[in-house]
Design an enzyme around this catalytic site. Structure first.
Site, PDB file in Angstrom:
ATOM      1  N   THR A  17      43.445  50.066  41.473  1.00 51.91           N
ATOM      2  CA  THR A  17      43.411  50.456  43.225  1.00 51.91           C
ATOM      3  C   THR A  17      43.265  49.288  44.054  1.00 51.91           C
ATOM      4  O   THR A  17      44.011  49.516  45.392  1.00 51.91           O
ATOM      5  CB  THR A  17      42.174  51.500  43.494  1.00 51.91           C
ATOM      6  N   ASP A  18      42.732  48.159  43.616  1.00 54.39           N
ATOM      7  CA  ASP A  18      42.531  46.969  44.733  1.00 54.39           C
ATOM      8  C   ASP A  18      44.112  46.717  45.112  1.00 54.39           C
ATOM      9  O   ASP A  18      44.387  46.517  46.442  1.00 54.39           O
ATOM     10  CB  ASP A  18      41.666  46.039  44.228  1.00 54.39           C
ATOM     11  N   GLY A  99      39.183  36.012  28.817  1.00 54.53           N
ATOM     12  CA  GLY A  99      40.030  37.040  28.421  1.00 54.53           C
ATOM     13  C   GLY A  99      39.579  38.410  28.124  1.00 54.53           C
ATOM     14  O   GLY A  99      40.204  39.460  27.660  1.00 54.53           O
ATOM     15  N   LEU A 102      36.104  40.324  31.948  1.00 53.52           N
ATOM     16  CA  LEU A 102      34.745  40.134  33.053  1.00 53.52           C
ATOM     17  C   LEU A 102      35.137  39.211  34.049  1.00 53.52           C
ATOM     18  O   LEU A 102      33.992  38.524  34.618  1.00 53.52           O
ATOM     19  CB  LEU A 102      33.557  39.920  32.087  1.00 53.52           C
ATOM     20  N   SER A 104      36.594  36.025  34.194  1.00 54.12           N
ATOM     21  CA  SER A 104      36.123  34.585  33.884  1.00 54.12           C
ATOM     22  C   SER A 104      37.048  33.705  34.737  1.00 54.12           C
ATOM     23  O   SER A 104      36.408  32.743  35.383  1.00 54.12           O
ATOM     24  CB  SER A 104      36.488  34.368  32.424  1.00 54.12           C
ATOM     25  N   GLU A 133      44.133  32.462  42.243  1.00 57.31           N
ATOM     26  CA  GLU A 133      44.781  33.216  41.123  1.00 57.31           C
ATOM     27  C   GLU A 133      46.155  33.408  41.059  1.00 57.31           C
ATOM     28  O   GLU A 133      46.894  33.319  40.114  1.00 57.31           O
ATOM     29  CB  GLU A 133      43.872  34.595  40.978  1.00 57.31           C
ATOM     30  N   ASP A 145      37.752  41.115  42.065  1.00 60.44           N
ATOM     31  CA  ASP A 145      37.326  40.136  41.325  1.00 60.44           C
ATOM     32  C   ASP A 145      36.467  39.033  41.845  1.00 60.44           C
ATOM     33  O   ASP A 145      35.349  38.743  41.785  1.00 60.44           O
ATOM     34  CB  ASP A 145      37.977  39.659  40.047  1.00 60.44           C
ATOM     35  N   TYR A 194      50.772  43.898  34.286  1.00 61.03           N
ATOM     36  CA  TYR A 194      50.275  44.025  35.755  1.00 61.03           C
ATOM     37  C   TYR A 194      51.061  44.011  36.706  1.00 61.03           C
ATOM     38  O   TYR A 194      50.978  45.012  37.674  1.00 61.03           O
ATOM     39  CB  TYR A 194      49.155  43.057  35.696  1.00 61.03           C
TER      40      TYR A 194
END
Ligand code: GLA
Length: 334
Positions: A17-18, A99, A102, A104, A133, A145, A194
């Protein structure tokens, strides 16, 4: 000696959703990445206990995406965003699995930026990490994140409105523990769908306006069945974030279970980012005594599931599970 630490995150609800300006409910966790060393010189030189090759990056690096090895691209992209006046020589250590979903990479970006002397707000730090990113991985990720890592609040998850960027801490009830269970399947978002999923959401927004303000009736007029399902996930998931916030506030375990199950089903059926392995794991864990509810967490295509459990619940040994606690956001000394 400078020492920066940034936490990973687990998302309780509100996935995919972000990037569509929606609602998310991540929490910063007590697993994270530390960058320690000394400032000085004209390059950033970091060894990692998790990687065979060091990252060596000039302070005036021009094309971060061209740097090798792959993990050094994330360092280089942060350097290109921070543009530090001096270099840094040190070490990266982490107890976050790479990966697994969480965050990283977000923790690395945030920790490196702080170690290099970035001093803006948590939101500015998160935005910098998100841009890094994008540059390093090419994945058009949202801000969840990096913002969870930068702005975490001990004992709380964060309800983030990714349109206004308002962050509201939501207490995690003391009788509930958050457990992350690893499917063991590693994925790279760059090679996943994605970007294709995010593009479908943008197409939906072009047709019916921002999904953050849309309801199920708006989505129903979208003709393309795939775009319609992607948009339906986002719109219903936004609503589920506030349903879980309400259930946490009321201590209503049945409502928590239902909304987590609905989120998983929507990610599986409408957004199509689950896998048979994640579906099996969710079914197995949801049926365990003491488990309130669970769902896949993060981008999907592998990685982890998140479960809310009654505090003290022991999961069977064959599950690769971490109990995580909600912690404060990234910090740097001195
Ligand atoms: C990844 C991205 C985030 C978010 C999640 C899915 O973690 O980096 O921005 O889109 O996937 O919720």
């Amino acid at each position: 000696m400078t020492r920066a630490w940034a936490p990973g995150r687990v998302n309780l609800i509100g996935d995919h959703t972000d990037h569509a300006g929606g609602l998310v409910l991540p929490m910063a966790i007590d697993l994270g990445t530390t960058v320690s060393g000394r400032r000085g010189g004209d390059r950033i030189e970091l060894r990692s206990t998790q990687q065979p090759e060091a990252a060596v990056v000039s302070i005036d690096v021009e094309d971060p995406a061209a740097i090798a090895p792959a993990w050094a691209r994330f360092v280089a992209a942060v350097v290109a965003e921070v543009r530090p006046e001096e270099g840094f020589v040190g070490e990266v250590t982490s107890d976050l699995p790479v990966g697994a979903g969480l965050s990283s990479s977000a923790a690395l970006e945030v920790a490196v930026a702080m170690a290099l002397g970035f001093e803006g707000s948590a939101l500015a730090l998160a935005r910098l990490g998100q841009r890094a990113e994008h540059r390093a991985s090419g994945v058009p990720c949202g801000i969840m994140d990096q913002l969870a890592s930068a702005a975490g609040v001990a004992g709380h998850a964060l309800r983030i409105d990714c349109t206004t960027l308002d962050v509201d801490p939501i207490a995690v009830p003391a009788d509930i523990e958050v457990v992350v269970v690893d499917s063991g399947v590693r994925r790279s978002l760059a090679t996943s769908a994605y970007a294709e999923r995010a593009a479908a959401c943008q197409e939906a927004a072009r047709l019916i306006g921002p999904l953050r303000g849309a309801g199920p009736d708006d989505v129903a007029v979208i003709v393309d069945p795939v775009v319609r399902r992607r948009a339906r996930h986002v719109v219903t998931e936004n609503a589920r974030v506030d349903l879980l916030v309400a259930a946490l506030g009321a201590g209503d375990h049945d409502a928590m279970a239902a909304v987590l199950a609905d989120s998983h089903a929507s990610l599986r059926d409408d957004f199509e980012v689950s896998t048979p392995g994640l579906d099996r794991l969710v079914a197995e864990v949801a049926a365990l005594h003491g488990v309130i509810g669970c769902r896949l967490t993060g981008a999907g295509f592998g990685g982890c599931i998140v479960a809310l459990v009654q505090r003290g619940t022991r999961l069977p040994d064959h599950l690769l599970a971490w109990r995580v606690e909600p912690v404060g956001g990234a910090r740097c000394e001195p």
